[in-house]
Design an enzyme around this catalytic site. Structure first.
Site, PDB file in Angstrom:
ATOM      1  N   CYS A   1       0.812  -1.130   0.026  1.00 56.72           N
ATOM      2  CA  CYS A   1       0.150  -0.024   0.415  1.00 56.72           C
ATOM      3  C   CYS A   1       0.953   1.367   0.136  1.00 56.72           C
ATOM      4  O   CYS A   1       0.805   1.819  -1.014  1.00 56.72           O
ATOM      5  CB  CYS A   1      -1.249  -0.171   1.359  1.00 56.72           C
ATOM      6  SG  CYS A   1      -1.786   1.239   1.014  1.00 56.72           S
ATOM      7  N   CYS A   2       2.138   1.303   0.393  1.00 57.08           N
ATOM      8  CA  CYS A   2       2.888   2.241   0.801  1.00 57.08           C
ATOM      9  C   CYS A   2       3.759   2.197  -0.458  1.00 57.08           C
ATOM     10  O   CYS A   2       4.050   3.516  -0.645  1.00 57.08           O
ATOM     11  CB  CYS A   2       4.040   2.086   1.687  1.00 57.08           C
ATOM     12  SG  CYS A   2       3.521   2.852   3.900  1.00 57.08           S
TER      13      CYS A   2
ATOM     14  N   CYS B   1      -0.861   8.630   7.222  1.00 56.72           N
ATOM     15  CA  CYS B   1      -2.279   8.658   6.642  1.00 56.72           C
ATOM     16  C   CYS B   1      -2.786   8.588   7.992  1.00 56.72           C
ATOM     17  O   CYS B   1      -2.322   7.647   9.016  1.00 56.72           O
ATOM     18  CB  CYS B   1      -2.068   7.282   5.913  1.00 56.72           C
ATOM     19  SG  CYS B   1      -0.878   7.185   4.672  1.00 56.72           S
TER      20      CYS B   1
ATOM     21  N   CYS C   1      -3.169   4.737   9.825  1.00 57.35           N
ATOM     22  CA  CYS C   1      -2.178   3.946  10.205  1.00 57.35           C
ATOM     23  C   CYS C   1      -1.032   5.044  11.124  1.00 57.35           C
ATOM     24  O   CYS C   1       0.388   5.025  11.322  1.00 57.35           O
ATOM     25  CB  CYS C   1      -0.866   3.767   8.682  1.00 57.35           C
ATOM     26  SG  CYS C   1      -1.744   2.257   7.877  1.00 57.35           S
TER      27      CYS C   1
ATOM     28  N   CYS D   1       8.711   3.907   5.623  1.00 58.14           N
ATOM     29  CA  CYS D   1       7.889   3.942   4.257  1.00 58.14           C
ATOM     30  C   CYS D   1       8.285   3.767   3.063  1.00 58.14           C
ATOM     31  O   CYS D   1       7.836   3.088   2.140  1.00 58.14           O
ATOM     32  CB  CYS D   1       7.033   5.288   4.307  1.00 58.14           C
ATOM     33  SG  CYS D   1       7.183   6.245   3.868  1.00 58.14           S
TER      34      CYS D   1
HETATM   35 FE1  SF4 Z   1      -1.118   2.693   2.820  1.00 56.48          FE
HETATM   36 FE2  SF4 Z   1      -1.176   3.724   5.808  1.00 56.48          FE
HETATM   37 FE3  SF4 Z   1       1.484   3.166   3.885  1.00 56.48          FE
HETATM   38 FE4  SF4 Z   1      -0.961   5.043   4.266  1.00 56.48          FE
HETATM   39  S1  SF4 Z   1       0.891   4.494   4.945  1.00 56.48           S
HETATM   40  S2  SF4 Z   1      -0.006   4.360   1.867  1.00 56.48           S
HETATM   41  S3  SF4 Z   1      -2.938   4.298   4.471  1.00 56.48           S
HETATM   42  S4  SF4 Z   1       0.140   1.908   4.459  1.00 56.48           S
END
Ligand code: SF4
Length: 244
Positions: free
Chosen positions: A120-121, A203, A206, A231
């Site tokens: 997702c990141c 985010c 998170c 990340c």
């Molecule tokens: Fe996805 Fe969480 Fe990474 Fe944001 S911080 S990109 S919601 S995994």
């Protein structure tokens, strides 16, 4: 070694002889449109935005709109636009990649495994950042040396292998209290979550508030092992796991 990378020793000397404003001005003069600052509207980033916008420095300023940010982050973005009369640009994730992720794994896959979180990141942050930094030669960031153990080994000006550019951290030697005092003294808009226990705002799903005495990054991906918390924006970790 690229010729751009070879400029780092000279820049490390010059940065000591200039104020932040003078040095960004110099970089903009030497590297023209290839100087960019990435902001996530945190304390440090707001201080750097103030230097750039109040002095009308020609550096490009952009943010990563992951689509999962807090409403307070959007309010801070808007307040910053209004304060300085600017429109900060956004780099968005590719819609097809987000659609596929949601269709295959649902909206909360990042809680299920480190691999899913990194995926997702990658889709929402790493790839949009790589796109925003394409053709950038100088990437200005809000990193400070005291922010984490790994980051204290960094230099104020250094090579970013993943994005093939030079990174410059104007507030590298600033302490947190100095940043906060600068924000207050200049009446700079800042994310109200900072006053509610969020020293670091990422985010919404998170990021949680930290308890007194906890490390500032304890509120990020708190369900994971601490060694896996980057990340990928400032490491090659995610790039290694997911081809850009
Ligand atoms: Fe996805 Fe969480 Fe990474 Fe944001 S911080 S990109 S919601 S995994």
């Amino acid at each position: 070694m690229s010729s751009l990378k070879e400029n780092i020793p000279q820049l490390l000397k010059e940065v000591k002889e200039h104020t932040i404003v003078q040095f960004i001005e110099k970089l903009c003069a030497e590297y023209a449109a290839a100087v960019a600052f990435s902001t996530s509207f945190g304390w440090e980033d707001q201080a750097i935005s103030h230097f750039i916008f109040s002095e009308k420095l020609p550096a490009r300023v952009f943010t990563l709109d992951t689509g999962r940010n807090f409403p307070e982050t959007y309010s801070t973005w808007n307040a910053t636009n209004e304060r300085y009369g600017v429109k900060i640009e956004a780099s968005f994730p590719k819609s097809k990649a987000v659609q596929n992720l949601l269709a295959e794994k649902g909206p909360l896959s990042f809680y299920e495994s480190v691999a899913n979180r990194k995926e997702c990141c990658y889709i929402r942050k790493v790839e949009p950042l790589a796109r925003a930094l394409k053709d950038v030669k100088i990437w200005i960031t809000g990193i400070r040396a005291e922010q984490s153990e790994g980051r204290s080994e960094m230099q104020q000006i250094e090579w970013d292998e993943a994005h093939q550019c030079i990174k410059y951290h104007p507030l590298f030697y600033w302490k947190f209290d100095e940043v906060k005092a600068f924000i207050t003294a200049n009446n700079i808009p800042y994310n109200p979550l900072h006053d509610r226990g969020f020293p670091s705002v990422g985010c919404q799903p998170c990021t949680r508030a930290v308890r007194p005495g906890e490390d500032f990054r304890a509120g990020r991906w708190w369900w994971e092992d601490t060694s896996k918390k980057e990340c990928g924006l400032h490491t090659d970790e995610v790039k290694d796991n997911f081809a850009i």
